[in-house]
Design a protein around this motif. Structure first.
Motif, mmCIF file in Angstrom:
data_model
loop_
_atom_site.group_PDB
_atom_site.id
_atom_site.type_symbol
_atom_site.label_atom_id
_atom_site.label_comp_id
_atom_site.label_asym_id
_atom_site.label_seq_id
_atom_site.Cartn_x
_atom_site.Cartn_y
_atom_site.Cartn_z
ATOM 1 N N GLY A 80 47.178 43.680 40.575
ATOM 2 C CA GLY A 80 46.790 43.759 42.080
ATOM 3 C C GLY A 80 46.738 42.582 43.136
ATOM 4 O O GLY A 80 47.643 41.359 42.449
ATOM 5 N N ASP A 81 46.024 42.928 43.624
ATOM 6 C CA ASP A 81 45.519 42.099 45.090
ATOM 7 C C ASP A 81 44.593 41.950 44.945
ATOM 8 O O ASP A 81 43.689 41.886 45.677
ATOM 9 C CB ASP A 81 45.629 43.467 46.322
ATOM 10 C CG ASP A 81 47.215 44.075 46.194
ATOM 11 O OD1 ASP A 81 47.694 43.388 45.900
ATOM 12 O OD2 ASP A 81 47.164 44.872 46.522
ATOM 13 N N PHE A 82 44.484 40.652 44.051
ATOM 14 C CA PHE A 82 43.171 39.516 43.605
ATOM 15 C C PHE A 82 43.860 38.070 43.603
ATOM 16 O O PHE A 82 44.747 38.115 43.154
ATOM 17 C CB PHE A 82 42.059 40.249 43.333
ATOM 18 C CG PHE A 82 42.709 40.284 41.579
ATOM 19 C CD1 PHE A 82 42.759 39.660 40.654
ATOM 20 C CD2 PHE A 82 43.412 41.649 41.112
ATOM 21 C CE1 PHE A 82 42.977 39.711 39.544
ATOM 22 C CE2 PHE A 82 43.776 41.699 39.983
ATOM 23 C CZ PHE A 82 43.431 40.830 38.773
ATOM 24 N N PRO A 83 42.873 37.729 43.653
ATOM 25 C CA PRO A 83 43.622 36.207 43.556
ATOM 26 C C PRO A 83 43.602 35.984 42.178
ATOM 27 O O PRO A 83 42.627 36.464 41.408
ATOM 28 C CB PRO A 83 42.530 35.058 44.284
ATOM 29 C CG PRO A 83 41.947 35.639 45.341
ATOM 30 C CD PRO A 83 42.135 37.423 45.164
ATOM 31 N N GLY A 84 44.532 35.160 41.692
ATOM 32 C CA GLY A 84 44.840 34.913 40.061
ATOM 33 C C GLY A 84 45.004 35.639 39.141
ATOM 34 O O GLY A 84 45.374 35.793 38.642
ATOM 35 N N SER A 85 45.997 37.198 40.166
ATOM 36 C CA SER A 85 46.888 38.072 39.440
ATOM 37 C C SER A 85 47.929 38.019 39.377
ATOM 38 O O SER A 85 48.864 37.140 39.622
ATOM 39 C CB SER A 85 46.956 39.157 40.028
ATOM 40 O OG SER A 85 47.693 40.293 39.878
ATOM 41 N N PRO A 86 48.516 37.942 37.624
ATOM 42 C CA PRO A 86 47.847 38.517 36.969
ATOM 43 C C PRO A 86 46.473 38.138 36.190
ATOM 44 O O PRO A 86 47.001 37.194 36.133
ATOM 45 C CB PRO A 86 48.571 39.009 36.231
ATOM 46 C CG PRO A 86 49.652 38.536 35.960
ATOM 47 C CD PRO A 86 49.671 37.611 37.156
ATOM 48 N N ALA A 87 45.232 38.530 35.863
ATOM 49 C CA ALA A 87 44.684 37.743 34.778
ATOM 50 C C ALA A 87 44.131 38.498 33.953
ATOM 51 O O ALA A 87 44.469 39.849 33.107
ATOM 52 C CB ALA A 87 43.074 38.006 35.459
ATOM 53 N N ILE A 88 43.538 37.691 32.467
ATOM 54 C CA ILE A 88 43.641 38.477 31.337
ATOM 55 C C ILE A 88 41.613 38.874 31.340
ATOM 56 O O ILE A 88 41.490 38.060 31.177
ATOM 57 C CB ILE A 88 43.982 37.668 30.145
ATOM 58 C CG1 ILE A 88 45.089 37.829 29.911
ATOM 59 C CG2 ILE A 88 43.680 38.480 29.112
ATOM 60 C CD1 ILE A 88 46.458 38.724 29.885
#
Length: 106
Positions: A80-88
């Motif tokens: 999504g629209d967030f730092p580090g995307s994608p994240a587990i």
């Protein structure tokens, strides 16, 4: 991968069309812990979910599921629209019957 029905509903829900379906998957006294905040009950959970979807425009894809100490832990790839995307992230659910009583995201 087969997820319990209320957890499947959680991961399939899309904002804003399914906010009521999502809220109905939770017990009346359910608790969600996310980003250091606690959300209680269907109205608060509906609001949290809608605001998070609007802010991050995220989608979670379940990768695997495990049972531990009476809880269901789903690891999911969140984009999504967030730092580090994608994240587990881990989604830890406690079910009560056929509904979600607790969810912790971390």
């Amino acid at each position: 991968m087969r997820l319990p029905d209320p957890i499947q509903t959680y991961f399939e829900a899309q904002s804003p069309q399914n906010k009521d379906t999502l809220a109905a998957a939770f017990t009346p006294d359910a608790v969600v812990r996310d980003e250091g905040n606690i959300h209680r009950g269907p109205d608060d959970i509906r609001r949290w979910w809608r605001e998070a979807k609007q802010k991050y425009r995220h989608h979670a894809e379940p990768l695997d599921v495990a049972e531990a100490a009476g809880k269901t832990v789903v690891r999911a790839r969140v984009s999504g629209d967030f730092p580090g995307s994608p994240a587990i992230l881990s989604f830890t659910f406690r079910l009560a019957g056929d509904r979600i009583a607790e969810l912790e995201i971390g």
